[in-house]
Scaffold this motif. Structure first.
Motif, PDB file in Angstrom:
ATOM      1  N   HIS A 211      -1.272  11.349  -6.451  1.00 32.38           N
ATOM      2  CA  HIS A 211      -1.834  10.787  -7.762  1.00 32.38           C
ATOM      3  C   HIS A 211      -3.014  11.371  -8.238  1.00 32.38           C
ATOM      4  O   HIS A 211      -2.886  11.571  -9.637  1.00 32.38           O
ATOM      5  CB  HIS A 211      -1.724   9.446  -7.283  1.00 32.38           C
ATOM      6  CG  HIS A 211      -2.542   8.520  -8.540  1.00 32.38           C
ATOM      7  ND1 HIS A 211      -1.775   8.052  -9.553  1.00 32.38           N
ATOM      8  CD2 HIS A 211      -3.755   8.156  -8.646  1.00 32.38           C
ATOM      9  CE1 HIS A 211      -2.569   7.419 -10.388  1.00 32.38           C
ATOM     10  NE2 HIS A 211      -3.539   7.546  -9.794  1.00 32.38           N
TER      11      HIS A 211
ATOM     12  N   ARG B 296       8.074  11.974  -9.896  1.00 33.02           N
ATOM     13  CA  ARG B 296       7.408  10.881  -9.248  1.00 33.02           C
ATOM     14  C   ARG B 296       8.084   9.900  -9.925  1.00 33.02           C
ATOM     15  O   ARG B 296       8.009   8.477  -9.268  1.00 33.02           O
ATOM     16  CB  ARG B 296       6.023  10.918  -9.767  1.00 33.02           C
ATOM     17  CG  ARG B 296       5.210  11.972  -8.659  1.00 33.02           C
ATOM     18  CD  ARG B 296       3.805  11.670  -8.943  1.00 33.02           C
ATOM     19  NE  ARG B 296       3.421  10.394  -8.587  1.00 33.02           N
ATOM     20  CZ  ARG B 296       2.293   9.697  -8.770  1.00 33.02           C
ATOM     21  NH1 ARG B 296       1.132  10.259  -9.553  1.00 33.02           N
ATOM     22  NH2 ARG B 296       1.943   8.640  -8.512  1.00 33.02           N
TER      23      ARG B 296
ATOM     24  N   THR C 117       0.917  10.091  -1.248  1.00 26.25           N
ATOM     25  CA  THR C 117       1.158   9.551  -2.481  1.00 26.25           C
ATOM     26  C   THR C 117       0.020   9.428  -3.279  1.00 26.25           C
ATOM     27  O   THR C 117      -0.096   9.661  -4.453  1.00 26.25           O
ATOM     28  CB  THR C 117       2.016   8.081  -2.580  1.00 26.25           C
ATOM     29  OG1 THR C 117       3.317   8.325  -1.898  1.00 26.25           O
ATOM     30  CG2 THR C 117       2.202   7.635  -3.979  1.00 26.25           C
ATOM     31  N   ILE C 118      -1.195   8.851  -2.591  1.00 27.30           N
ATOM     32  CA  ILE C 118      -2.300   8.619  -3.176  1.00 27.30           C
ATOM     33  C   ILE C 118      -3.174  10.013  -3.551  1.00 27.30           C
ATOM     34  O   ILE C 118      -3.423  10.150  -4.631  1.00 27.30           O
ATOM     35  CB  ILE C 118      -3.536   7.867  -2.208  1.00 27.30           C
ATOM     36  CG1 ILE C 118      -2.690   6.461  -2.182  1.00 27.30           C
ATOM     37  CG2 ILE C 118      -4.705   7.598  -2.889  1.00 27.30           C
ATOM     38  CD1 ILE C 118      -3.426   5.531  -1.128  1.00 27.30           C
TER      39      ILE C 118
ATOM     40  N   ARG D 184       0.741  -1.212  -0.034  1.00 32.26           N
ATOM     41  CA  ARG D 184      -0.053  -0.093  -0.219  1.00 32.26           C
ATOM     42  C   ARG D 184       0.940   1.325   0.031  1.00 32.26           C
ATOM     43  O   ARG D 184       1.926   1.515   0.756  1.00 32.26           O
ATOM     44  CB  ARG D 184      -0.675  -0.113   1.219  1.00 32.26           C
ATOM     45  CG  ARG D 184      -1.750   1.361   1.118  1.00 32.26           C
ATOM     46  CD  ARG D 184      -2.897   1.023   1.969  1.00 32.26           C
ATOM     47  NE  ARG D 184      -3.679   2.199   2.586  1.00 32.26           N
ATOM     48  CZ  ARG D 184      -4.506   2.662   1.779  1.00 32.26           C
ATOM     49  NH1 ARG D 184      -4.632   2.482   0.538  1.00 32.26           N
ATOM     50  NH2 ARG D 184      -4.963   3.746   2.429  1.00 32.26           N
ATOM     51  N   CYS D 185       0.484   2.274  -0.799  1.00 31.67           N
ATOM     52  CA  CYS D 185       1.202   3.588  -0.905  1.00 31.67           C
ATOM     53  C   CYS D 185       0.669   4.563   0.218  1.00 31.67           C
ATOM     54  O   CYS D 185      -0.442   4.189   0.793  1.00 31.67           O
ATOM     55  CB  CYS D 185       0.855   4.321  -2.072  1.00 31.67           C
ATOM     56  SG  CYS D 185       1.540   3.297  -3.518  1.00 31.67           S
ATOM     57  N   SER D 186       1.448   5.265   0.734  1.00 27.07           N
ATOM     58  CA  SER D 186       1.184   6.335   1.649  1.00 27.07           C
ATOM     59  C   SER D 186       0.071   7.234   1.174  1.00 27.07           C
ATOM     60  O   SER D 186      -0.419   7.330   0.053  1.00 27.07           O
ATOM     61  CB  SER D 186       2.147   7.295   2.133  1.00 27.07           C
ATOM     62  OG  SER D 186       2.414   8.141   1.024  1.00 27.07           O
TER      63      SER D 186
END
Length: 66
Positions: free
Chosen positions: A16, A64, A12-13, A7-9
């Motif tokens: 995105h 990124r 980061t989400i 899972r991304c932080s």
């Protein structure tokens, strides 16, 4: 709360999705500039904004990937 490796932080989400919406907004502004009959007094600043935001988005995209 710990993050699993899959899972991304949250930051980061969020970044995105902000970049995704920004790319869609850039596409929309490009289409408006091309296909809508705008006055030159409106079109020129829109072109300038489109170019500036485009450069920032490309830079953010490259960062990124790094």
């Amino acid at each position: 709360m710990t993050l699993s490796p899959d899972r991304c932080s949250s930051i980061t989400i969020i970044l995105h999705w902000i970049m995704g919406f920004a790319f869609i907004a850039m596409l929309a502004s490009g289409l408006v500039m091309e296909y809508v009959d705008l006055d030159r007094a409106v079109k020129f600043p829109l072109y300038q904004l489109h170019k500036s935001v485009g450069v920032l988005l490309i830079a953010a995209f490259v960062l990124r990937l790094a």
